[in-house]
Design an enzyme around this catalytic site. Sequence first.
Site, PDB file in Angstrom:
ATOM      1  N   HIS A   1       0.850  -1.206   0.000  1.00 57.29           N
ATOM      2  CA  HIS A   1       0.000   0.000   0.000  1.00 57.29           C
ATOM      3  C   HIS A   1       0.879   1.247   0.000  1.00 57.29           C
ATOM      4  CE1 HIS A   1      -2.623  -3.014   2.218  1.00 57.29           C
ATOM      5  NE2 HIS A   1      -3.428  -2.645   1.249  1.00 57.29           N
TER       6      HIS A   1
ATOM      7  N   GLY B   1      -2.744  -1.552  -7.318  1.00 60.09           N
ATOM      8  CA  GLY B   1      -1.600  -2.453  -7.412  1.00 60.09           C
ATOM      9  C   GLY B   1      -1.796  -3.521  -8.479  1.00 60.09           C
TER      10      GLY B   1
ATOM     11  N   LYS C   1      -0.684  -6.285  -8.089  1.00 61.02           N
ATOM     12  CA  LYS C   1      -0.960  -7.489  -7.280  1.00 61.02           C
ATOM     13  C   LYS C   1      -2.355  -8.021  -7.573  1.00 61.02           C
ATOM     14  CE  LYS C   1      -1.215 -10.116  -3.428  1.00 61.02           C
ATOM     15  NZ  LYS C   1      -2.375  -9.723  -2.687  1.00 61.02           N
ATOM     16  N   ASP C   2      -3.337  -7.090  -7.669  1.00 55.43           N
ATOM     17  CA  ASP C   2      -4.713  -7.456  -8.012  1.00 55.43           C
ATOM     18  C   ASP C   2      -4.915  -7.116  -9.486  1.00 55.43           C
ATOM     19  OD1 ASP C   2      -6.139  -7.956  -5.168  1.00 55.43           O
ATOM     20  OD2 ASP C   2      -4.652  -6.382  -4.992  1.00 55.43           O
TER      21      ASP C   2
ATOM     22  N   ARG D   1      -3.746 -10.391   3.969  1.00 54.91           N
ATOM     23  CA  ARG D   1      -4.181 -11.751   4.315  1.00 54.91           C
ATOM     24  C   ARG D   1      -3.013 -12.652   4.730  1.00 54.91           C
ATOM     25  NH1 ARG D   1      -8.428 -10.752   0.157  1.00 54.91           N
ATOM     26  NH2 ARG D   1     -10.408 -10.902   1.257  1.00 54.91           N
TER      27      ARG D   1
HETATM   28  P1  AMP Z   1      -6.314  -3.983  -0.455  1.00 57.61           P
HETATM   29  O1  AMP Z   1      -6.192  -3.184   0.803  1.00 57.61           O
HETATM   30  O2  AMP Z   1      -5.814  -5.382  -0.344  1.00 57.61           O
HETATM   31  O3  AMP Z   1      -7.682  -3.873  -1.075  1.00 57.61           O
HETATM   32  O4  AMP Z   1      -5.325  -3.306  -1.495  1.00 57.61           O
HETATM   33  C1  AMP Z   1      -5.421  -1.931  -1.799  1.00 57.61           C
HETATM   34  C2  AMP Z   1      -4.548  -1.630  -2.975  1.00 57.61           C
HETATM   35  O5  AMP Z   1      -3.199  -1.956  -2.671  1.00 57.61           O
HETATM   36  C3  AMP Z   1      -4.926  -2.443  -4.224  1.00 57.61           C
HETATM   37  O6  AMP Z   1      -4.829  -1.613  -5.375  1.00 57.61           O
HETATM   38  C4  AMP Z   1      -3.892  -3.531  -4.227  1.00 57.61           C
HETATM   39  O7  AMP Z   1      -3.623  -4.057  -5.518  1.00 57.61           O
HETATM   40  C5  AMP Z   1      -2.681  -2.804  -3.676  1.00 57.61           C
HETATM   41  N1  AMP Z   1      -1.740  -3.773  -3.108  1.00 57.61           N
HETATM   42  C6  AMP Z   1      -1.998  -4.699  -2.145  1.00 57.61           C
HETATM   43  N2  AMP Z   1      -0.906  -5.460  -1.922  1.00 57.61           N
HETATM   44  C7  AMP Z   1       0.044  -5.011  -2.774  1.00 57.61           C
HETATM   45  C8  AMP Z   1       1.394  -5.398  -3.045  1.00 57.61           C
HETATM   46  N3  AMP Z   1       1.982  -6.393  -2.402  1.00 57.61           N
HETATM   47  N4  AMP Z   1       2.071  -4.705  -3.989  1.00 57.61           N
HETATM   48  C9  AMP Z   1       1.484  -3.698  -4.673  1.00 57.61           C
HETATM   49  N5  AMP Z   1       0.222  -3.284  -4.463  1.00 57.61           N
HETATM   50  C10 AMP Z   1      -0.481  -3.933  -3.530  1.00 57.61           C
END
Ligand code: AMP
Length: 282
Positions: A37, A148, A150-151, A188
């Site tokens: 993040h 990210g 990542k998703d 997670r």
């Molecule tokens: P989340 O809180 O999991 O919904 O993620 C919020 C944002 O952070 C999303 O755009 C994710 O793709 C990004 N994100 C989560 N983990 C990573 C990571 N390891 N590397 C890059 N972006 C990430």
Amino acid sequence: MIIATTIAQVREQVSKWKAQGLTIGLVPTMGYLHEGHASLVNKAVSQCDRVVVSDFVNPTQFAPGEDLEAYPRDFEHDCALLRQHGADMVFYPSVEEMYEPDAATYVEILSDMPKMLCGKTRPIHFRGVCTVVAKLFNIVTPDRAYFGQKDAQQLAIIRKMVRDMSYGIEIVGCPIVREPDGLAKSSRNTYLNSEERQAALVLHKALLLGQKMIREGEHDAAKVISAMTESIEKEPLARIDYVSAVDGVTILPVDELQNGVLVAMAVYIGKTRLIDNFTVGE
Ligand code: AMP
């Protein structure tokens, strides 16, 4: 850093910034923030005058039986990380603030795109993601929004939603941030016990194997996917949801591993579902 809990507070502050001619970056998150993040926040800070980070575990993207209640939360820690990385505002709404009790409007892509990959086991997930991101776009009215890689399916879907709905917002994709041993950082990961944490390395190892095969000239998706699948299946704690090669823009299956193809996987390690991916040529 401003902590806003209401939509009205965000709108008021953003309109002040806009009146001063400042550009706004938005980083949507579900909190429990980590360096992944933080990399999005850093990118936003480098490109925008003011950066708003939303911190909201969005119930509409979780199906009954998924981990909505268990999803980790630590708002104090999130604020410390965001201050450190230079965010100007965190938007931390309640569910009631975000959703009217009788809310019945959704933003949904009706093509096959949200039904592929994660959509197979999570059929309502991307409808929830699009709906909450559309709401955040309407509330924050950013110039740019940061997501990210990542998703990767989510990023492709948001880009499509922005095109289809004529949002005048630039979507900035950011690379995957990993632990030193290669595991992609994820909120997670906290669900994993030490044995599972070790087993979780199979995802990254399989990605490295796929990348090596492609580097060595193998462009048949079926062959690469089957070698990656076999390598994951050697780990007793791992259960594959999918390992697939799809077009990075349309998320539809491909047979040839050309540049721009997304090789993505979701694997259960014990009860925890982890995702990871790479894009061919990147
Ligand atoms: P989340 O809180 O999991 O919904 O993620 C919020 C944002 O952070 C999303 O755009 C994710 O793709 C990004 N994100 C989560 N983990 C990573 C990571 N390891 N590397 C890059 N972006 C990430």
